[in-house]
Design a protein around this motif. Structure first.
Motif, PDB file in Angstrom:
ATOM      1  N   SER A   1      10.628  -6.293  -3.498  1.00 12.92           N
ATOM      2  CA  SER A   1      10.381  -4.956  -2.963  1.00 12.92           C
ATOM      3  C   SER A   1      11.633  -4.105  -2.811  1.00 12.92           C
ATOM      4  O   SER A   1      11.533  -2.902  -2.537  1.00 12.92           O
ATOM      5  CB  SER A   1       9.686  -5.062  -1.601  1.00 12.92           C
ATOM      6  OG  SER A   1      10.524  -5.736  -0.667  1.00 12.92           O
ATOM      7  N   ARG A   2      12.804  -4.693  -3.008  1.00 10.75           N
ATOM      8  CA  ARG A   2      14.040  -3.922  -2.819  1.00 10.75           C
ATOM      9  C   ARG A   2      14.195  -2.810  -3.845  1.00 10.75           C
ATOM     10  O   ARG A   2      14.693  -1.717  -3.538  1.00 10.75           O
ATOM     11  CB  ARG A   2      15.259  -4.844  -2.863  1.00 10.75           C
ATOM     12  CG  ARG A   2      15.530  -5.563  -1.568  1.00 10.75           C
ATOM     13  CD  ARG A   2      16.763  -6.429  -1.632  1.00 10.75           C
ATOM     14  NE  ARG A   2      16.943  -7.147  -0.381  1.00 10.75           N
ATOM     15  CZ  ARG A   2      17.638  -6.685   0.651  1.00 10.75           C
ATOM     16  NH1 ARG A   2      18.213  -5.488   0.567  1.00 10.75           N
ATOM     17  NH2 ARG A   2      17.760  -7.390   1.758  1.00 10.75           N
ATOM     18  N   GLY A   3      13.791  -3.066  -5.072  1.00 11.00           N
ATOM     19  CA  GLY A   3      13.956  -2.079  -6.135  1.00 11.00           C
ATOM     20  C   GLY A   3      12.631  -1.468  -6.541  1.00 11.00           C
ATOM     21  O   GLY A   3      11.593  -2.133  -6.534  1.00 11.00           O
TER      22      GLY A   3
ATOM     23  N   LEU B   1       0.822  -1.210   0.000  1.00 10.69           N
ATOM     24  CA  LEU B   1       0.000   0.000   0.000  1.00 10.69           C
ATOM     25  C   LEU B   1       0.856   1.259   0.000  1.00 10.69           C
ATOM     26  O   LEU B   1       0.561   2.232  -0.703  1.00 10.69           O
ATOM     27  CB  LEU B   1      -0.913  -0.011   1.231  1.00 10.69           C
ATOM     28  CG  LEU B   1      -2.116  -0.961   1.165  1.00 10.69           C
ATOM     29  CD1 LEU B   1      -2.582  -1.331   2.570  1.00 10.69           C
ATOM     30  CD2 LEU B   1      -3.257  -0.310   0.396  1.00 10.69           C
ATOM     31  N   ILE B   2       1.938   1.250   0.779  1.00 13.29           N
ATOM     32  CA  ILE B   2       2.837   2.406   0.836  1.00 13.29           C
ATOM     33  C   ILE B   2       3.555   2.580  -0.503  1.00 13.29           C
ATOM     34  O   ILE B   2       3.626   3.685  -1.054  1.00 13.29           O
ATOM     35  CB  ILE B   2       3.844   2.247   1.989  1.00 13.29           C
ATOM     36  CG1 ILE B   2       3.106   2.372   3.340  1.00 13.29           C
ATOM     37  CG2 ILE B   2       4.969   3.272   1.894  1.00 13.29           C
ATOM     38  CD1 ILE B   2       3.916   1.905   4.537  1.00 13.29           C
ATOM     39  N   GLY B   3       4.079   1.493  -1.058  1.00 10.92           N
ATOM     40  CA  GLY B   3       4.781   1.570  -2.330  1.00 10.92           C
ATOM     41  C   GLY B   3       3.894   2.005  -3.476  1.00 10.92           C
ATOM     42  O   GLY B   3       4.356   2.632  -4.441  1.00 10.92           O
ATOM     43  N   ALA B   4       2.595   1.692  -3.385  1.00  6.68           N
ATOM     44  CA  ALA B   4       1.653   2.092  -4.430  1.00  6.68           C
ATOM     45  C   ALA B   4       1.217   3.549  -4.303  1.00  6.68           C
ATOM     46  O   ALA B   4       0.456   4.046  -5.142  1.00  6.68           O
ATOM     47  CB  ALA B   4       0.431   1.184  -4.388  1.00  6.68           C
TER      48      ALA B   4
ATOM     49  N   ASP C   1      11.928   3.165   1.862  1.00 10.02           N
ATOM     50  CA  ASP C   1      12.151   4.115   0.766  1.00 10.02           C
ATOM     51  C   ASP C   1      11.267   5.354   0.941  1.00 10.02           C
ATOM     52  O   ASP C   1      11.685   6.480   0.657  1.00 10.02           O
ATOM     53  CB  ASP C   1      11.852   3.432  -0.571  1.00 10.02           C
ATOM     54  CG  ASP C   1      12.576   4.083  -1.737  1.00 10.02           C
ATOM     55  OD1 ASP C   1      13.418   4.980  -1.512  1.00 10.02           O
ATOM     56  OD2 ASP C   1      12.312   3.686  -2.889  1.00 10.02           O
ATOM     57  N   ALA C   2      10.044   5.152   1.409  1.00 11.68           N
ATOM     58  CA  ALA C   2       9.147   6.288   1.635  1.00 11.68           C
ATOM     59  C   ALA C   2       9.664   7.189   2.758  1.00 11.68           C
ATOM     60  O   ALA C   2       9.599   8.415   2.666  1.00 11.68           O
ATOM     61  CB  ALA C   2       7.742   5.782   1.968  1.00 11.68           C
TER      62      ALA C   2
END
Length: 287
Positions: free
Chosen positions: A251-253, A60-63, A87-88
């Motif tokens: 999820s690393r990249g 959800l955060i990555g999106a 990353d966020a």
């Protein structure tokens, strides 16, 4: 009163941009299907609450759905960090993420306070701890009876709570069992609630002292078999540990994450298609 409806309709109707949303589950019964539907509908500016945000919160955060995270622990359980969360926080990608960190005892008590219609939770805790210096919602009060200094935090009151459970009957009453976290309290403290279930049955056949959420505290019940995958549903299927390990690399990249989300969330119509595309449908356990 609970309405039995599709997950797509429930998320569209009950979760609004800018809402505070709790997707709770502890070890099992984690509402992955609902999380994917939130992403698929491109909900935005959400404040997410969860005691133990894991892979679905990373997604959800990555999106880009999340503005703020209220939590007491975060990680890929048994594996390591949540790379989209990191990353966020570290690079504001895909957007800046505000953090509000609590202890487990603090956040659990805040859910209970919300469910009890109290303004705040009080506890012994945080003595000698630096966290209150970084979280202004953690305050100190004096007991009016003993003079003891205690910690206090605001009650949790989400706009929407989403949980996954094993069964619902056709009236919308929900039965869940196994390891329970704060799912019950999370539903009771919310303004609106969505419950996804493994199956809808004619009778719950609940045993004495079972955890049953009555239909009148739930807004929507959605039948989504395997809806907690890759976590597990006690009595139905096991945890997919291989997926959690694989997620660390995916999820690393940023590019590998975007490719995965585009293919397995945006690129499918619903969670059933996701399970097929990702070859994740687990074998049902014997009840």
């Amino acid at each position: 009163m609970a309405e039995i409806t599709s997950l797509r309709s429930a998320v569209q109707r009950l979760i609004l941009d800018g809402d505070t949303v709790a997707l709770e589950g502890f070890t099992h019964l984690i509402p992955f299907a609902a999380g994917h539907e939130i992403i698929r509908q491109r909900k935005s500016d959400l404040t997410l609450i969860r005691m133990t945000p894991d892979v679905i919160y990373d997604q959800l955060i990555g999106a880009g759905c999340v503005r703020k995270l209220i939590f007491s622990w975060g990680g890929n359980p048994g594996v390591g960090s949540l790379h989209r969360l990191r990353d966020a926080v570290e690079a504001d990608w895909p957007r800046a993420l505000e953090l509000e960190e609590h202890s487990h005892a603090d956040l659990a008590n805040a859910y209970v306070a919300g469910a009890s219609n109290l303004p705040f939770a009080v506890m012994r805790g945080y003595a000698g701890c630096e966290l209150p210096a970084h979280n202004p919602t953690i305050r100190t009060i004096v007991c009016p009876f003993t003079g003891e200094q205690l910690a206090a935090v605001p009650a949790v009151r989400p706009d929407v709570t989403v949980i996954h459970a094993q069964k619902a009957d056709r009236k919308g009453n929900v039965l869940l069992w196994g390891i329970l976290g704060v799912q019950r309290e999370a539903v009771l403290c919310a303004k609106r609630s969505i419950v996804t279930v493994e199956e809808i049955v004619d009778k719950l056949d609940a045993w004495p002292n079972a955890c049953v959420l009555p239909a009148w505290v739930i807004d929507a019940v959605c039948e989504v078999p395997y809806g907690a995958t890759p976590s597990y549903a006690h009595g139905y299927y096991s945890r997919d540990n291989q997926f959690y390990r694989a997620w660390d690399g995916i999820s690393r990249g940023r590019d590998s994450f975007n490719d995965w989300i585009d293919h397995y969330v945006y690129g499918v119509a619903d969670f059933e298609e996701f399970l097929s595309a990702a070859s994740l449908k687990p074998r049902k356990e014997q009840l």
